[in-house]
Design a protein around this motif. Structure first.
Motif, PDB file in Angstrom:
ATOM      1  N   SER A 406     -29.222  28.962  29.881  1.00  0.00           N
ATOM      2  CA  SER A 406     -30.479  28.307  30.279  1.00  0.00           C
ATOM      3  C   SER A 406     -31.450  29.316  30.893  1.00  0.00           C
ATOM      4  O   SER A 406     -32.664  29.240  30.665  1.00  0.00           O
ATOM      5  N   ASN A 407     -30.924  30.267  31.635  1.00  0.00           N
ATOM      6  CA  ASN A 407     -31.785  31.319  32.194  1.00  0.00           C
ATOM      7  C   ASN A 407     -32.321  32.216  31.094  1.00  0.00           C
ATOM      8  O   ASN A 407     -33.484  32.633  31.115  1.00  0.00           O
ATOM      9  N   GLY A 408     -31.473  32.506  30.103  1.00  0.00           N
ATOM     10  CA  GLY A 408     -31.904  33.333  28.990  1.00  0.00           C
ATOM     11  C   GLY A 408     -32.991  32.667  28.167  1.00  0.00           C
ATOM     12  O   GLY A 408     -33.895  33.331  27.650  1.00  0.00           O
ATOM     13  N   LEU A 409     -32.916  31.346  28.043  1.00  0.00           N
ATOM     14  CA  LEU A 409     -33.919  30.619  27.253  1.00  0.00           C
ATOM     15  C   LEU A 409     -35.316  30.773  27.820  1.00  0.00           C
ATOM     16  O   LEU A 409     -36.315  30.724  27.079  1.00  0.00           O
ATOM     17  N   LYS A 410     -35.436  30.951  29.126  1.00  0.00           N
ATOM     18  CA  LYS A 410     -36.744  31.080  29.768  1.00  0.00           C
ATOM     19  C   LYS A 410     -37.486  32.325  29.288  1.00  0.00           C
ATOM     20  O   LYS A 410     -38.705  32.413  29.413  1.00  0.00           O
ATOM     21  N   LYS A 411     -36.739  33.271  28.734  1.00  0.00           N
ATOM     22  CA  LYS A 411     -37.341  34.529  28.282  1.00  0.00           C
ATOM     23  C   LYS A 411     -37.628  34.516  26.787  1.00  0.00           C
ATOM     24  O   LYS A 411     -38.012  35.535  26.214  1.00  0.00           O
ATOM     25  N   THR A 412     -37.401  33.368  26.128  1.00  0.00           N
ATOM     26  CA  THR A 412     -37.561  33.305  24.675  1.00  0.00           C
ATOM     27  C   THR A 412     -38.819  32.540  24.277  1.00  0.00           C
ATOM     28  O   THR A 412     -39.298  31.676  25.004  1.00  0.00           O
ATOM     29  N   ARG A 413     -39.317  32.864  23.111  1.00  0.00           N
ATOM     30  CA  ARG A 413     -40.465  32.127  22.536  1.00  0.00           C
ATOM     31  C   ARG A 413     -40.034  31.280  21.347  1.00  0.00           C
ATOM     32  O   ARG A 413     -40.852  30.660  20.669  1.00  0.00           O
ATOM     33  N   TYR A 464     -27.048   9.366  23.394  1.00  0.00           N
ATOM     34  CA  TYR A 464     -26.222  10.193  24.260  1.00  0.00           C
ATOM     35  C   TYR A 464     -26.966  10.444  25.574  1.00  0.00           C
ATOM     36  O   TYR A 464     -28.188  10.544  25.601  1.00  0.00           O
ATOM     37  N   PRO A 465     -26.231  10.550  26.677  1.00  0.00           N
ATOM     38  CA  PRO A 465     -26.887  10.745  27.973  1.00  0.00           C
ATOM     39  C   PRO A 465     -27.649  12.062  28.042  1.00  0.00           C
ATOM     40  O   PRO A 465     -27.249  13.058  27.445  1.00  0.00           O
ATOM     41  N   THR A 466     -28.770  12.048  28.747  1.00  0.00           N
ATOM     42  CA  THR A 466     -29.559  13.260  28.974  1.00  0.00           C
ATOM     43  C   THR A 466     -29.719  13.472  30.473  1.00  0.00           C
ATOM     44  O   THR A 466     -29.333  12.624  31.275  1.00  0.00           O
ATOM     45  N   TYR A 467     -30.293  14.596  30.826  1.00  0.00           N
ATOM     46  CA  TYR A 467     -30.460  14.937  32.232  1.00  0.00           C
ATOM     47  C   TYR A 467     -31.945  15.191  32.505  1.00  0.00           C
ATOM     48  O   TYR A 467     -32.675  15.672  31.641  1.00  0.00           O
ATOM     49  N   LYS A 468     -32.364  14.865  33.689  1.00  0.00           N
ATOM     50  CA  LYS A 468     -33.766  15.099  34.068  1.00  0.00           C
ATOM     51  C   LYS A 468     -33.921  16.563  34.471  1.00  0.00           C
ATOM     52  O   LYS A 468     -34.089  16.909  35.637  1.00  0.00           O
ATOM     53  N   THR A 469     -33.825  17.412  33.466  1.00  0.00           N
ATOM     54  CA  THR A 469     -34.002  18.848  33.652  1.00  0.00           C
ATOM     55  C   THR A 469     -35.127  19.310  32.745  1.00  0.00           C
ATOM     56  O   THR A 469     -35.553  18.592  31.832  1.00  0.00           O
ATOM     57  N   GLU A 470     -35.601  20.502  32.973  1.00  0.00           N
ATOM     58  CA  GLU A 470     -36.679  21.047  32.152  1.00  0.00           C
ATOM     59  C   GLU A 470     -36.170  21.290  30.735  1.00  0.00           C
ATOM     60  O   GLU A 470     -35.170  21.981  30.523  1.00  0.00           O
ATOM     61  N   LYS A 471     -36.836  20.698  29.742  1.00  0.00           N
ATOM     62  CA  LYS A 471     -36.381  20.788  28.350  1.00  0.00           C
ATOM     63  C   LYS A 471     -37.065  21.949  27.632  1.00  0.00           C
ATOM     64  O   LYS A 471     -38.184  22.346  27.968  1.00  0.00           O
ATOM     65  N   TYR A 472     -36.369  22.448  26.635  1.00  0.00           N
ATOM     66  CA  TYR A 472     -36.912  23.568  25.862  1.00  0.00           C
ATOM     67  C   TYR A 472     -38.110  23.082  25.059  1.00  0.00           C
ATOM     68  O   TYR A 472     -38.036  22.105  24.309  1.00  0.00           O
ATOM     69  N   ASN A 473     -39.248  23.788  25.186  1.00  0.00           N
ATOM     70  CA  ASN A 473     -40.484  23.321  24.544  1.00  0.00           C
ATOM     71  C   ASN A 473     -41.115  24.386  23.654  1.00  0.00           C
ATOM     72  O   ASN A 473     -42.344  24.422  23.486  1.00  0.00           O
ATOM     73  N   ALA A 474     -40.277  25.258  23.107  1.00  0.00           N
ATOM     74  CA  ALA A 474     -40.728  26.230  22.111  1.00  0.00           C
ATOM     75  C   ALA A 474     -40.025  25.903  20.790  1.00  0.00           C
ATOM     76  O   ALA A 474     -39.134  25.056  20.754  1.00  0.00           O
ATOM     77  N   PRO A 475     -40.435  26.543  19.685  1.00  0.00           N
ATOM     78  CA  PRO A 475     -39.823  26.220  18.384  1.00  0.00           C
ATOM     79  C   PRO A 475     -38.297  26.364  18.390  1.00  0.00           C
ATOM     80  O   PRO A 475     -37.756  27.340  18.912  1.00  0.00           O
ATOM     81  N   ILE A 476     -37.622  25.356  17.812  1.00  0.00           N
ATOM     82  CA  ILE A 476     -36.168  25.375  17.648  1.00  0.00           C
ATOM     83  C   ILE A 476     -35.866  25.268  16.155  1.00  0.00           C
ATOM     84  O   ILE A 476     -36.337  24.338  15.489  1.00  0.00           O
TER      85      ILE A 476
END
Length: 581
Positions: A406-413, A464-476
């Motif tokens: 999750s920390n690594g994702l913050k550095k991705t586009r 399926y259950p989800t969590y109130k966390t910041e979701k990935y909002n770049a291209p997947i």
């Protein structure tokens, strides 16, 4: 005829309803005492009626909530009485047989409410045949119709819900643990072969949610295999595997059908179908017996094995291995063509640069599937690819890695998720936390059987259950192919709820829904998808696969150059999406 009926009535009187003492049978543990090598049309019809009635009674009569009766041995007692008799006598014998299990209560109102429910799935088993008095006669038909309303609150020893000990959870897909495996039967007689057909056919008839998707009308399967088993064109094993293949369900490969039929030894060569040809797809280390011949190279085309062309093995796959779609046929063929039952080299003819060559290749014991592995370069749970693009291979992802990812994702586009591999269970946790939006109403729809009303299925939407966390909002970008199966296909459906998702690749396996395992005489293992699986809009995943936005397949040029063209396409799509923003 009257003597037979009187005998049956006397036997039934010894074991009245409510008696808990098991009925005593002759010793049928190794022989059914019923054998044939051919049957005429009249006998075939009698056996088909018997198979239908036996299965209907098996799953409908309340007497089978415990182990007082052995339905396998009941069948062996009926076979010599029914096989060659006249239709009227056959029907009377079966009616009296049903009466022998005693009285029972009915629950018509309960079942009427079930059938009126909006949650009942549109596809159900057609049981109209039980009202066919022209075939069954009035008395037998009446008994079957009444049995449909029998109160089955106490359950049935032959079918139940599945319990997953690992998760301490019950699942609505059917479980058939009450069946006897008869491991010691080396060459079952015809009675046991009919038991195989009747047991399997009725399991599917009443509890396989995707029966309506099979290529062959299921009503035609029963008489076909009654005939085949009378004088198998191959062995009992081959005929049984041929019958299981009629499911057109990749999950039915459970139990090692490929290995049973084609061998546990295999040339450890990685091959796959590319542009319609069987190609060596990754670097080779297979030793060859012919010293004058060079080892295989990436891009070599396999032309024949043991002097039989690739098309021969493809036909073998279609006939004996259950496959949901054509992509699965190709994958199974690429595996089984290099198998043998003996620990000996296989002769292989292959083509390189237009020149056809022959060699002998060593085999090794390989009881598992040999899959096309793309990731000799990037096979890590999480990698940072060129220019800040993340890559996840979920097959070994663990909970402990999720915070770091999750920390690594913050550095991705952009993010590439490679679901050509079967994901770990913990991958579901990652997707719920960081990919699926919190406001998603439904993720999937599945169907499952009502065990108390055989042949009826329910449809249920599930999120399926989800969590109130910041979701990935770049291209997947999700990458899929025939290796994307079952939980992998569910993972695709979940991720696709993220609006930034694009799915690329080729048709997935089309086999989803918790598997329901079964055992047939001689200990033959099999399974089917015990749940039907859909998108909320009704798109069928089983056989069809997941929804794909862009079809990408490998090419011969790409394979020879050592490129992963699907990964290249994923990188390009992220570049395009980033530029649009």
């Amino acid at each position: 005829m009257k003597k037979i009926v009187v005998f049956l009535l006397l036997v039934s009187s010894l074991f009245p309803s409510g008696c808990t003492r098991p009925k005593q049978y002759a010793d049928y543990s190794r022989h059914s005492c019923f054998d044939r090598t051919e049957i005429d049309s009249a006998t075939l019809r009698n056996l088909e009626v018997l198979g239908r009635v036996w299965g209907f009674v098996k799953y409908h009569h309340p007497a089978f909530s415990d182990d007082r009766y052995d339905l396998d041995f009941e069948l062996f007692e009926l076979l010599p009485l029914v096989a060659d008799t006249a239709p009227a006598a056959r029907n009377e014998i079966l009616a009296q047989w049903i009466d022998g299990f005693g009285r029972y209560k009915t629950a018509s109102e309960k079942y009427e409410k079930i059938l009126a429910s909006d949650s009942v799935f549109e596809h159900r088993t057609d049981i109209g045949w039980i009202r066919d008095t022209a075939t069954l006669g009035r008395e037998l038909s009446e008994r079957l119709v009444r049995l449909r309303s029998a109160d089955r609150t106490a359950g049935n020893r032959y079918v139940s819900q599945t319990y997953y000990e690992t998760y301490d959870q019950w699942s609505p897909n059917p479980c058939f643990d009450g069946e006897k495996p008869y491991y010691d039967l080396s060459n079952p007689d015809y009675g046991y072969r009919l038991l195989t057909v009747f047991r399997f056919w009725n399991m599917v008839e009443y509890f396989f949610p995707s029966k309506y998707l099979t290529d062959k009308d299921w009503n035609d399967v029963l008489p076909e295999y009654i005939r085949r088993m009378a004088h198998p064109t191959g062995s009992y094993l081959r005929e049984t595997r041929r019958m299981i293949a009629e499911l057109d369900d990749n999950h039915a490969q459970y139990g090692g059908g490929i290995f049973e039929l084609f061998g546990r030894y295999r040339v450890p060569l990685n091959t796959g179908f590319v542009e319609g040809r069987l190609i060596v797809v990754t670097p080779d280390t297979v030793p060859v017996k012919s010293e004058r011949k060079a080892p295989f190279q990436v891009g070599d085309e396999i032309v024949a094995v043991e002097d039989k062309p690739v098309e021969y093995y493809m036909a073998q796959t279609r006939e004996f291995i259950s496959c949901s779609n054509e992509n699965d046929v190709l994958a199974a063929t690429a595996d089984q063509i290099l198998r043998t039952k003996e620990n000996r080299p296989l002769s292989i003819r292959y083509r390189r640069d237009g020149v056809t060559r022959d060699t002998l290749a060593d085999v090794t014991k390989m009881p598992g599937h040999f899959s096309w592995n793309y990731l000799w370069k990037y096979h890590r749970t999480f990698s940072m690819l060129e220019d800040s693009i993340g890559y996840i291979c979920p097959d070994k992802l663990s909970k402990e890695e999720i915070p770091e990812i999750s920390n690594g994702l913050k550095k991705t586009r952009g993010l590439i998720i490679d679901l050509r591999y079967y994901p770990s269970q913990d991958f579901n946790e990652f997707v719920s936390q960081y990919i699926v939006p919190d406001d998603v109403k439904y993720t999937v729809r599945f169907t499952y059987p009502d065990l108390a009303l055989p042949g009826v299925f329910y449809a249920r939407d599930y999120s399926y259950p989800t969590y109130k966390t910041e979701k990935y909002n770049a291209p997947i970008i999700i990458m899929v192919n025939e290796g994307t199966q079952s939980y992998g296909e569910t993972s695709v459906q979940k991720i696709q709820n993220n609006p930034y998702t694009i799915t690329i690749g080729s048709q997935s396996a089309g086999a989803n829904g918790n598997i329901s395992k079964f055992t047939l005489p001689r200990g033959i293992l099999g399974a089917f998808s015990g749940l039907g699986w859909y998108y909320p809009d009704g798109w069928v995943v089983n056989r069809q696969g997941v929804k794909i936005d862009h079809e990408i397949r490998p090419t011969l040029e790409g394979i020879r150059d050592g490129r992963d063209e699907m990964l290249e396409a994923a990188l390009s799509l992220i570049e395009e999406k980033t530029e649009e923003e």
